[in-house]
Design a protein around this motif. Structure first.
Motif, PDB file in Angstrom:
ATOM      1  N   SER A  82       0.854  -1.102  -0.118  1.00 29.91           N
ATOM      2  CA  SER A  82       0.122   0.144   0.039  1.00 29.91           C
ATOM      3  C   SER A  82       0.944   1.175   0.018  1.00 29.91           C
ATOM      4  CB  SER A  82      -0.973   0.165   1.448  1.00 29.91           C
ATOM      5  OG  SER A  82      -0.224  -0.020   2.383  1.00 29.91           O
ATOM      6  N   TYR A  83       0.347   2.575  -0.679  1.00 27.83           N
ATOM      7  CA  TYR A  83       1.192   3.609  -0.430  1.00 27.83           C
ATOM      8  C   TYR A  83       0.071   4.857  -0.155  1.00 27.83           C
ATOM      9  CZ  TYR A  83       3.612   7.553  -2.193  1.00 27.83           C
ATOM     10  OH  TYR A  83       4.474   8.776  -2.449  1.00 27.83           O
ATOM     11  N   PRO A  84       0.240   5.727   0.635  1.00 25.81           N
ATOM     12  CA  PRO A  84      -0.617   6.735   0.981  1.00 25.81           C
ATOM     13  C   PRO A  84      -0.843   7.542  -0.261  1.00 25.81           C
ATOM     14  CG  PRO A  84       1.704   7.417   1.814  1.00 25.81           C
ATOM     15  CD  PRO A  84       1.602   5.900   1.509  1.00 25.81           C
ATOM     16  N   ALA A  85      -2.202   7.612  -0.684  1.00 25.77           N
ATOM     17  CA  ALA A  85      -2.643   8.215  -1.860  1.00 25.77           C
ATOM     18  C   ALA A  85      -3.295   9.654  -1.801  1.00 25.77           C
ATOM     19  CB  ALA A  85      -3.411   7.386  -2.942  1.00 25.77           C
ATOM     20  N   THR A  86      -3.005  10.479  -2.683  1.00 26.74           N
ATOM     21  CA  THR A  86      -3.659  11.735  -2.721  1.00 26.74           C
ATOM     22  C   THR A  86      -4.967  11.896  -3.616  1.00 26.74           C
ATOM     23  OG1 THR A  86      -1.584  12.640  -2.141  1.00 26.74           O
ATOM     24  CG2 THR A  86      -3.111  14.296  -2.690  1.00 26.74           C
ATOM     25  N   SER A  87      -6.212  12.427  -3.134  1.00 23.07           N
ATOM     26  CA  SER A  87      -7.147  12.377  -3.866  1.00 23.07           C
ATOM     27  C   SER A  87      -6.743  13.376  -5.173  1.00 23.07           C
ATOM     28  CB  SER A  87      -8.217  12.917  -2.968  1.00 23.07           C
ATOM     29  OG  SER A  87      -9.497  13.237  -4.112  1.00 23.07           O
ATOM     30  N   GLY A  88      -7.296  12.962  -6.463  1.00 21.02           N
ATOM     31  CA  GLY A  88      -7.121  13.570  -7.456  1.00 21.02           C
ATOM     32  C   GLY A  88      -5.850  13.517  -8.118  1.00 21.02           C
ATOM     33  N   ASN A  89      -4.780  12.729  -7.579  1.00 19.13           N
ATOM     34  CA  ASN A  89      -3.561  12.350  -8.181  1.00 19.13           C
ATOM     35  C   ASN A  89      -3.873  11.051  -9.331  1.00 19.13           C
ATOM     36  OD1 ASN A  89      -2.194  14.479  -7.236  1.00 19.13           O
ATOM     37  ND2 ASN A  89      -1.201  13.393  -5.800  1.00 19.13           N
ATOM     38  N   ARG A  90      -3.128  10.869 -10.195  1.00 21.03           N
ATOM     39  CA  ARG A  90      -3.418   9.707 -11.286  1.00 21.03           C
ATOM     40  C   ARG A  90      -2.164   8.750 -10.820  1.00 21.03           C
ATOM     41  NH1 ARG A  90      -2.539  11.344 -16.988  1.00 21.03           N
ATOM     42  NH2 ARG A  90      -0.385  10.853 -16.379  1.00 21.03           N
ATOM     43  N   TYR A  91      -2.372   7.568 -10.563  1.00 20.24           N
ATOM     44  CA  TYR A  91      -1.492   6.550 -10.220  1.00 20.24           C
ATOM     45  C   TYR A  91      -1.407   5.518 -11.372  1.00 20.24           C
ATOM     46  CZ  TYR A  91      -1.553   8.808  -5.645  1.00 20.24           C
ATOM     47  OH  TYR A  91      -1.328   9.788  -4.576  1.00 20.24           O
ATOM     48  N   THR A  92      -0.067   5.020 -11.626  1.00 19.32           N
ATOM     49  CA  THR A  92       0.089   4.011 -12.468  1.00 19.32           C
ATOM     50  C   THR A  92       1.015   3.113 -11.928  1.00 19.32           C
ATOM     51  OG1 THR A  92       0.015   5.756 -14.433  1.00 19.32           O
ATOM     52  CG2 THR A  92       0.999   3.502 -14.886  1.00 19.32           C
ATOM     53  N   LEU A  93       0.532   1.738 -12.186  1.00 17.07           N
ATOM     54  CA  LEU A  93       1.386   0.686 -11.350  1.00 17.07           C
ATOM     55  C   LEU A  93       1.645  -0.070 -12.635  1.00 17.07           C
ATOM     56  CD1 LEU A  93       1.755  -0.745  -8.873  1.00 17.07           C
ATOM     57  CD2 LEU A  93      -0.121  -1.957  -9.018  1.00 17.07           C
ATOM     58  N   ILE A  94       3.126  -0.570 -12.416  1.00 18.40           N
ATOM     59  CA  ILE A  94       3.975  -0.948 -13.709  1.00 18.40           C
ATOM     60  C   ILE A  94       4.153  -2.206 -13.097  1.00 18.40           C
ATOM     61  CG2 ILE A  94       5.656  -0.811 -15.473  1.00 18.40           C
ATOM     62  CD1 ILE A  94       5.415   2.034 -15.008  1.00 18.40           C
ATOM     63  N   PHE A  95       4.192  -3.384 -13.774  1.00 21.59           N
ATOM     64  CA  PHE A  95       4.643  -4.601 -13.212  1.00 21.59           C
ATOM     65  C   PHE A  95       5.507  -5.239 -14.078  1.00 21.59           C
ATOM     66  CE2 PHE A  95      -0.098  -4.384 -13.003  1.00 21.59           C
ATOM     67  CZ  PHE A  95      -0.176  -4.369 -11.561  1.00 21.59           C
ATOM     68  N   ASP A  96       6.702  -5.806 -13.336  1.00 26.67           N
ATOM     69  CA  ASP A  96       7.806  -6.697 -14.113  1.00 26.67           C
ATOM     70  C   ASP A  96       7.785  -8.105 -13.587  1.00 26.67           C
ATOM     71  OD1 ASP A  96      10.104  -7.208 -15.585  1.00 26.67           O
ATOM     72  OD2 ASP A  96      11.291  -6.266 -14.275  1.00 26.67           O
ATOM     73  N   VAL A  97       7.586  -9.174 -14.327  1.00 24.94           N
ATOM     74  CA  VAL A  97       7.527 -10.544 -13.699  1.00 24.94           C
ATOM     75  C   VAL A  97       8.350 -11.331 -14.644  1.00 24.94           C
ATOM     76  CG1 VAL A  97       5.861 -12.239 -13.325  1.00 24.94           C
ATOM     77  CG2 VAL A  97       5.204 -10.005 -13.206  1.00 24.94           C
ATOM     78  N   GLU A  98       9.249 -12.085 -13.871  1.00 23.88           N
ATOM     79  CA  GLU A  98      10.021 -13.206 -14.572  1.00 23.88           C
ATOM     80  C   GLU A  98       9.956 -14.437 -14.026  1.00 23.88           C
ATOM     81  OE1 GLU A  98      14.247 -12.171 -15.097  1.00 23.88           O
ATOM     82  OE2 GLU A  98      13.876 -10.557 -16.276  1.00 23.88           O
ATOM     83  N   VAL A  99       9.714 -15.632 -14.691  1.00 22.78           N
ATOM     84  CA  VAL A  99       9.416 -16.735 -14.355  1.00 22.78           C
ATOM     85  C   VAL A  99      10.726 -17.743 -14.920  1.00 22.78           C
ATOM     86  CG1 VAL A  99       8.094 -18.868 -14.201  1.00 22.78           C
ATOM     87  CG2 VAL A  99       7.010 -16.475 -14.017  1.00 22.78           C
ATOM     88  N   ASP A 100      11.509 -18.113 -14.243  1.00 26.12           N
ATOM     89  CA  ASP A 100      12.664 -18.678 -14.560  1.00 26.12           C
ATOM     90  C   ASP A 100      13.369 -18.131 -15.803  1.00 26.12           C
ATOM     91  OD1 ASP A 100      12.549 -21.040 -12.925  1.00 26.12           O
ATOM     92  OD2 ASP A 100      11.509 -22.438 -14.261  1.00 26.12           O
ATOM     93  N   GLY A 101      13.564 -16.627 -15.429  1.00 29.74           N
ATOM     94  CA  GLY A 101      14.368 -15.865 -16.391  1.00 29.74           C
ATOM     95  C   GLY A 101      13.496 -15.325 -17.504  1.00 29.74           C
ATOM     96  N   VAL A 102      12.235 -15.773 -17.755  1.00 28.41           N
ATOM     97  CA  VAL A 102      11.428 -15.576 -18.925  1.00 28.41           C
ATOM     98  C   VAL A 102      10.440 -14.437 -18.693  1.00 28.41           C
ATOM     99  CG1 VAL A 102      10.038 -16.175 -20.913  1.00 28.41           C
ATOM    100  CG2 VAL A 102      12.016 -17.595 -19.992  1.00 28.41           C
ATOM    101  N   SER A 103      10.300 -13.311 -19.103  1.00 31.93           N
ATOM    102  CA  SER A 103       9.613 -12.128 -18.908  1.00 31.93           C
ATOM    103  C   SER A 103       8.225 -12.318 -19.325  1.00 31.93           C
ATOM    104  CB  SER A 103      10.121 -10.981 -19.726  1.00 31.93           C
ATOM    105  OG  SER A 103       9.427  -9.737 -19.105  1.00 31.93           O
ATOM    106  N   LEU A 104       7.128 -12.144 -18.240  1.00 38.11           N
ATOM    107  CA  LEU A 104       5.893 -12.402 -18.430  1.00 38.11           C
ATOM    108  C   LEU A 104       5.174 -10.764 -18.533  1.00 38.11           C
ATOM    109  CD1 LEU A 104       3.405 -14.043 -18.510  1.00 38.11           C
ATOM    110  CD2 LEU A 104       3.149 -14.197 -16.192  1.00 38.11           C
ATOM    111  N   ASP A 105       4.519 -10.881 -19.630  1.00 38.16           N
ATOM    112  CA  ASP A 105       4.140  -9.236 -20.099  1.00 38.16           C
ATOM    113  C   ASP A 105       2.601  -9.324 -19.464  1.00 38.16           C
ATOM    114  OD1 ASP A 105       3.885  -7.010 -21.414  1.00 38.16           O
ATOM    115  OD2 ASP A 105       3.105  -7.752 -23.349  1.00 38.16           O
ATOM    116  N   LEU A 106       2.707  -8.228 -18.575  1.00 41.69           N
ATOM    117  CA  LEU A 106       1.649  -7.894 -18.034  1.00 41.69           C
ATOM    118  C   LEU A 106       1.188  -6.573 -17.784  1.00 41.69           C
ATOM    119  CD1 LEU A 106      -0.841  -9.025 -16.076  1.00 41.69           C
ATOM    120  CD2 LEU A 106       0.661  -8.492 -13.967  1.00 41.69           C
ATOM    121  N   ASP A 107      -0.135  -6.121 -18.476  1.00 46.19           N
ATOM    122  CA  ASP A 107      -0.415  -4.833 -18.386  1.00 46.19           C
ATOM    123  C   ASP A 107      -0.297  -3.811 -17.263  1.00 46.19           C
ATOM    124  OD1 ASP A 107      -0.401  -5.231 -21.301  1.00 46.19           O
ATOM    125  OD2 ASP A 107      -2.862  -5.319 -21.271  1.00 46.19           O
TER     126      ASP A 107
END
Lengths: 114, 282
Positions: A82-107
């Motif tokens: 969790s992260y303290p958020a401020t009303s009205g601000n836009r938040y973008t969550l980016i994922f970086d996943v690797e399974v056995d060294g192979v990247s998994l593309d997640l939007d």
């Protein structure tokens, strides 16, 4: 000629086997929500029991990096931060996943704090 | 002498160029014009007709259609005396529908009906609530060997964000180990004593959640959960993760585990709607 073809087929099979041993099905779910004044960031990865998972989440607030979480797991990985958020601000969550060294593309997920 | 004369005549005929079709036709026409019915030399007429029959078909040095196309392009008016005629023995290409006894108009009318039916059907379908939910909720995109389930961009707000789902049946020995609330759904992990696990994820908010399934070297099989189409990702090797994904209404479901196809489908067919309390895990 037949020998060359046979040897080539054996080499191709030998090269393919390690790849087949490594690659399996895996799923990843990414989620961004707001609860009270917090942004709840979730990443849930499920793979085969022996698969090594390396994952990170990056949270951007109005295009500015404000938080980064890293974690590893074997077979499954559940990240819930969790992260303290401020009303009205836009938040973008980016994922970086690797399974056995192979990247998994997640939007990535983008939401504005209500 | 007569024999020599006939030989000379035959040799002369062989060396003489053959008369053209046009010349033959002109001669026949002239003969018919000049002679009355009584005077007509029938033998001579028959000889000319026989010669006409023996003539090779006229070969034009250009295709008549090309000729017309060129004229059309140039915008020229064709000379009446220079219009190429189609050779008499040239067979017209018969199109496939001409073998059928129905007139061509029948196909035109059928095509019009089909078009109107398709347009009406799609309009009615888009007005149907369940179909609208399926279209505007989650979209599915396959990129290489990764299937992405995400927001179609036309998300419908859910009426009951607190309500969620969970499996009503699991194979023996699995216990709930973790449960995380999503925007409008839940992620639950079950473990058994052998360390094997089942993950269950559902989400009714595609604007806040995304699911990716990497299925390289697995089989992607189209199946059904009840009457709902579903994607089954099967790794044929024992002990590896198999995954089942489907959408019902505006909710995406994903079940994964070291399970058989029958077990995955049984879990999927026994999903129950509940309200999950996640506080005890936090």
């Amino acid at each position: 000629m037949k020998k060359i073809i046979a040897i080539s087929l054996v080499l191709i099979a030998m090269l393919a086997l390690p790849a087949m041993a490594l690659e399996t099905a895996e799923t990843a779910t990414g989620d961004l929500r707001f609860s009270g004044s917090s942004a709840i960031c979730g990443l849930y990865v499920t793979a085969s029991p022996d698969d090594e998972i390396v994952a990170s989440m990056i949270l951007m607030e109005n295009n500015r990096l404000v938080a980064r979480w890293n974690d590893t797991g074997t077979g499954t990985l559940r990240m819930n931060e969790s992260y303290p958020a401020t009303s009205g601000n836009r938040y973008t969550l980016i994922f970086d996943v690797e399974v056995d060294g192979v990247s998994l593309d997640l939007d990535s997920q983008m939401k504005t704090c209500p | 002498m007569n024999g020599e004369d006939s030989k000379d005549k035959k040799a002369l005929e062989e060396t003489m160029p053959l008369r053209s079709n046009l010349q033959l036709l002109q001669e026949i026409q002239q003969m018919l014009k000049d002679s009355s019915a009584e005077e007509l030399d029938v033998d001579a007429l028959e000889a000319l007709l026989a010669e006409l029959d023996e003539q090779a078909p006229v070969e034009l040095d250009h295709d008549p259609e090309d000729f017309w196309k060129e004229l059309m392009q140039k915008g020229e008016v064709p000379d009446e005396n220079n219009i190429p005629k189609r050779p008499a023995d040239e067979r017209r290409e018969v199109r496939w529908f001409e073998y059928i006894s129905f007139p061509r108009r029948f196909f035109k009318v059928a095509a019009c009906f089909l078009l109107v039916f398709s347009l009406c059907g799609s309009t009615v379908a888009m007005a149907h609530p369940e179909i609208v939910e399926a279209v505007v909720g989650w979209f599915r995109e396959i990129v290489g060997t990764t299937t992405k389930y995400g927001d179609s961009g036309q998300t419908v707000a859910t009426d009951h964000p607190a309500a969620t789902y969970r499996p009503g049946w699991l194979p023996d020995g699995y216990e709930e180990a973790s449960c995380h609330e999503l925007s409008s759904g839940v992620d639950i992990l079950y473990f058994n004593e052998e360390g094997l696990y089942i993950s269950f994820t559902c989400s009714s908010d595609p604007a806040s959640s995304a699911l990716s399934v990497n299925w390289e070297h697995c089989d992607l099989i189209s199946t059904k959960v009840g009457a709902t189409p579903a994607d089954l990702y099967m790794d044929r090797r024992e002990g590896e993760l198999n995954v089942l994904v489907w959408t019902k209404g505006n909710t995406l479901f994903c079940v994964g585990g070291m399970l058989t196809e029958e077990e995955l489908l049984r879990i999927a067919e026994n999903i129950v709607k509940v309200s999950v309390n996640t506080e005890k895990y936090e």
